[in-house]
Design an enzyme around this catalytic site. Structure first.
Site, PDB file in Angstrom:
ATOM      1  N   ASP A  85      13.110 -33.435  29.738  1.00 54.48           N
ATOM      2  CA  ASP A  85      13.652 -33.243  31.002  1.00 54.48           C
ATOM      3  C   ASP A  85      12.588 -32.088  31.728  1.00 54.48           C
ATOM      4  OD1 ASP A  85      16.311 -33.715  30.648  1.00 54.48           O
ATOM      5  OD2 ASP A  85      17.213 -31.919  31.528  1.00 54.48           O
ATOM      6  N   LYS A 109       7.674 -28.909  14.418  1.00 53.99           N
ATOM      7  CA  LYS A 109       7.683 -27.288  14.350  1.00 53.99           C
ATOM      8  C   LYS A 109       7.607 -27.408  12.702  1.00 53.99           C
ATOM      9  CE  LYS A 109       8.320 -23.100  15.832  1.00 53.99           C
ATOM     10  NZ  LYS A 109       7.284 -22.446  16.659  1.00 53.99           N
ATOM     11  N   ASP A 158      14.582 -34.299  23.678  1.00 56.69           N
ATOM     12  CA  ASP A 158      15.508 -34.257  24.795  1.00 56.69           C
ATOM     13  C   ASP A 158      15.323 -33.264  25.649  1.00 56.69           C
ATOM     14  OD1 ASP A 158      18.242 -34.137  26.123  1.00 56.69           O
ATOM     15  OD2 ASP A 158      18.564 -32.391  25.231  1.00 56.69           O
ATOM     16  N   ASP A 182       6.519 -25.626  20.762  1.00 54.30           N
ATOM     17  CA  ASP A 182       6.359 -24.556  21.570  1.00 54.30           C
ATOM     18  C   ASP A 182       5.194 -24.768  22.317  1.00 54.30           C
ATOM     19  OD1 ASP A 182       5.163 -24.021  19.228  1.00 54.30           O
ATOM     20  OD2 ASP A 182       5.760 -21.940  19.213  1.00 54.30           O
ATOM     21  N   TYR A 206      21.664 -33.574  16.087  1.00 55.65           N
ATOM     22  CA  TYR A 206      22.437 -34.442  16.848  1.00 55.65           C
ATOM     23  C   TYR A 206      23.644 -34.966  15.845  1.00 55.65           C
ATOM     24  CZ  TYR A 206      20.513 -34.238  21.564  1.00 55.65           C
ATOM     25  OH  TYR A 206      20.094 -33.841  22.879  1.00 55.65           O
TER      26      TYR A 206
END
Ligand code: IPM
Ligand code: MG
Length: 363
Positions: free
Chosen positions: A260, A200, A256, A232, A150
């Site tokens: 959701d 990750k 983020d 994942d 970001y």
């Protein structure tokens, strides 16, 4: 992050200075309902307002005008609606509505984003998951908010063969990881004592450092059980068995996406509130959903995430646990009574849902 003073703002002499930033799309509609809930509580607060996002860009040429930033700096807490307006999709990136929220997060040093997801009783059948799987959800995502792709170097360049290439650099410094890890461990101490760090690390150097630093910080919290998960796998586990999670700590981008995803597991993105905190008690509180331009102005948006964000504001910046709990109980009651907006397959509009919460507060 210091623990807020635990006095009820009613009893203290402190007047909480709240800045309302309604923003774009459904922002103003849902903000109006949060204001009605706040008025019904009759707390010692002062309210100020300012333009932000596309609305500010239209009026002043900048999505986060200096006046808005100054007011945000002066406030004890900011209640934020949403930003984003497709009319400005072609505007240069640094002037797009979304830059307002990113600018506020970084300018105010709000690095810790708390996104709780819990199934409200009565919504078992609204979840995208099987009811018995959904019923077990009670988790908190602690998302880092000031770093990652970001805020890394980004741009568009031309490669040697003349192709356009976009890039966004992912990086985390150890101090950035350490401070968010402390927030997450402390949150886990106050809950079920389990923390899952999501990264990750099998592919990314950034994630390997993240994992190493989280393991170092864990030494300060022997009572918290730490685990690690690749992002994942975490996305998969979140729909397979979300009940396994207590606190999840992760970077800006993964957080983020996962938040959701968590929202649909509890029924609707219109129900998830968030707090963005820094070192002190100042915070910015916003629903995790966006400006939903497709339904803006129709009076059908779900105001509950906005109202629940107000509860988080009173808890974290106001130190007023009692009022926060009252609002949350009123929202739970309204949902248990079967009140549903369009997002949950019902017919109640924004104002009707606000009315129902105000009525539940009075009972
Ligand atoms: C969120 C939003 C923002 C983000 C956007 C509006 C910049 O999706 O708060 O989750 O990506 O952080
Ligand atoms: Mg998001």
């Amino acid at each position: 992050m210091r623990t807020p003073v635990r006095n009820d703002v009613r009893e203290g002499t402190r007047i909480l200075k709240i800045l309302l930033l309604a923003g774009d799309g459904i922002g103003p509609e849902i903000m109006a309902e949060a204001e009605r809930v706040l008025a019904a509580l009759d707390l010692p607060v002062t309210l100020d307002r300012a333009l932000v996002g596309g609305a500010a860009y239209e009026a002043t040429g900048h999505p986060l005008p200096p006046e808005t930033l100054a007011k945000a700096k002066a406030a004890d807490a900011i209640l934020f609606g949403a930003v984003g307006d497709p009319r400005f999709d072609a505007v240069e990136r640094h002037l797009r509505p979304e830059q307002a929220i990113l600018g506020l997060r970084s300018e105010l040093g709000l690095f810790a984003n708390l996104r709780p997801a819990k199934l409200f009783p009565g919504l078992e059948d609204s979840s995208a998951l099987r009811p018995e799987v959904a019923a077990a959800i009670d988790l908190l995502i602690v998302r880092e908010l000031n770093g990652d792709v970001y805020f890394g170097e980004k741009g568009l360049r031309t490669t040697a063969n003349g192709e356009r290439e976009g890039y966004d650099v992912m990086s985390y410094s150890e101090s950035e990881v350490r401070r968010i890890a402390h927030v997450a461990f402390r949150a886990a101490q106050g809950r079920q004592g389990r923390l899952c760090s999501v990264d990750k690390a099998n592919v990314l150097e950034t994630s390997q450092l993240w994992r190493d630093v989280v393991i170092e910080v864990a030494k300060d919290y022997p009572g918290v059980e730490l685990s690690h998960m690749y992002v994942d796998n975490a996305a998969m586990q979140l729909v397979r068995n979300p009940g396994q999670f207590d606190v999840v700590v992760t970077g800006n981008l993964f957080g983020d996406i996962l938040s959701d995803q968590a929202s649909m597991c509890v029924g609707s993105i219109g129900l998830l509130a968030s707090a963005s905190l820094g070192e002190g008690t100042k915070g910015l509180y916003e629903p995790i959903h966006g400006s939903a331009p497709d339904i803006a102005g129709q009076g059908v948006a779900n105001p509950l995430a906005m109202i629940l964000s107000l509860a988080m504001l009173l808890r974290h910046s106001g130190g007023d646990e009692a009022s926060a709990a009252r609002i949350e109980a009123a929202v739970a009651r309204v949902l248990a009574d079967g009140c549903r907006g369009a997002d949950l397959g019902g017919t109640m509009g924004t104002a009707a849902l606000g009315d129902a919460v105000v009525a539940a507060l009075r009972n």
